[in-house]
Design a protein around this motif. Structure first.
Motif, PDB file in Angstrom:
ATOM      1  N   THR A  26       0.853  -1.187   0.000  1.00 51.73           N
ATOM      2  CA  THR A  26       0.000   0.000   0.000  1.00 51.73           C
ATOM      3  C   THR A  26       0.890   1.239   0.000  1.00 51.73           C
ATOM      4  O   THR A  26       2.074   1.175   0.352  1.00 51.73           O
ATOM      5  CB  THR A  26      -0.911   0.034   1.244  1.00 51.73           C
ATOM      6  OG1 THR A  26      -0.092   0.164   2.409  1.00 51.73           O
ATOM      7  CG2 THR A  26      -1.781  -1.208   1.335  1.00 51.73           C
ATOM      8  N   ASP A  27       0.309   2.378  -0.347  1.00 49.49           N
ATOM      9  CA  ASP A  27       1.051   3.645  -0.321  1.00 49.49           C
ATOM     10  C   ASP A  27       1.604   3.908   1.074  1.00 49.49           C
ATOM     11  O   ASP A  27       2.731   4.376   1.231  1.00 49.49           O
ATOM     12  CB  ASP A  27       0.146   4.812  -0.739  1.00 49.49           C
ATOM     13  CG  ASP A  27      -0.233   4.768  -2.200  1.00 49.49           C
ATOM     14  OD1 ASP A  27       0.439   4.062  -2.988  1.00 49.49           O
ATOM     15  OD2 ASP A  27      -1.207   5.448  -2.580  1.00 49.49           O
ATOM     16  N   GLU A  55       5.548   4.333   2.150  1.00 48.96           N
ATOM     17  CA  GLU A  55       6.016   5.548   2.817  1.00 48.96           C
ATOM     18  C   GLU A  55       6.702   5.209   4.139  1.00 48.96           C
ATOM     19  O   GLU A  55       7.754   5.761   4.460  1.00 48.96           O
ATOM     20  CB  GLU A  55       4.859   6.521   3.051  1.00 48.96           C
ATOM     21  CG  GLU A  55       5.295   7.868   3.561  1.00 48.96           C
ATOM     22  CD  GLU A  55       6.267   8.580   2.640  1.00 48.96           C
ATOM     23  OE1 GLU A  55       7.153   9.290   3.158  1.00 48.96           O
ATOM     24  OE2 GLU A  55       6.184   8.419   1.402  1.00 48.96           O
ATOM     25  N   ALA A  79       0.398  -1.648  -7.365  1.00 50.33           N
ATOM     26  CA  ALA A  79       1.040  -0.574  -8.129  1.00 50.33           C
ATOM     27  C   ALA A  79       1.788  -1.201  -9.292  1.00 50.33           C
ATOM     28  O   ALA A  79       2.221  -2.353  -9.220  1.00 50.33           O
ATOM     29  CB  ALA A  79       2.013   0.188  -7.236  1.00 50.33           C
TER      30      ALA A  79
END
Length: 163
Positions: free
Chosen positions: A108-109, A113, A151
């Protein structure tokens, strides 16, 4: 022939950077007897609302900028909303995946991060390649079961110059 575009993300009020880009592109097109195109980069489904789109149109119209082609006007190179071009993008994503020029990444983003921040703390170089190498079949299966889209990442070979 000069063709320039202004492609804001309609996610809120116009800011000085948007206005500057629109103005420069508009003036460049006019100076060169070219075409000024308005395209909406509206792929952020959570924030790209009709209200934000209407606000952006009001703002650039208030600036006195009139586009020749694009959103609300049409043209030969549409559609002019990114979300209406998804099938085109998916076609090319499939080609990149099939040829091995890209790969799916099941993070996931927020996870990316967090991992990136940890790398920065330890002064390690962050790499999507490392994420892919540490990916498990369980992680991929979990994403698919939850209906989460992975992604798509361009495959970049180590120690190879990209031109």
């Amino acid at each position: 022939m000069v063709r320039v575009r202004y492609a804001p993300s309609p996610t809120g009020e116009i800011h000085i950077g948007n206005a500057r880009t629109a103005l420069f592109n508009y003036l460049f097109a006019r100076h060169n007897k070219g075409t000024f195109i308005l395209r909406l980069d509206d792929t952020d489904e959570k924030r790209s609302t009709q209200e934000a789109i209407d606000s952006m149109i009001r703002d650039i119209t208030w600036l006195g900028l009139d586009w020749d082609e694009g959103y609300l006007k049409g043209g030969d190179f549409g559609p002019y909303r990114q979300k209406e071009r998804i099938d085109i993008y998916n076609h090319y994503i499939d080609i990149l995946l099939q040829k091995g020029y890209a790969y799916e990444l099941y993070y996931t983003d927020e996870e990316v991060e967090s991992i990136r921040e940890e790398y920065e703390k330890t002064l390690k170089t962050f790499s999507y390649r490392t994420l892919k190498e540490n990916e498990t079949e369980e992680r991929r299966r979990s994403f698919k079961e939850k209906g989460i889209t992975p992604a798509i990442v361009f495959k970049v070979e180590e120690n190879k110059e990209i031109v």
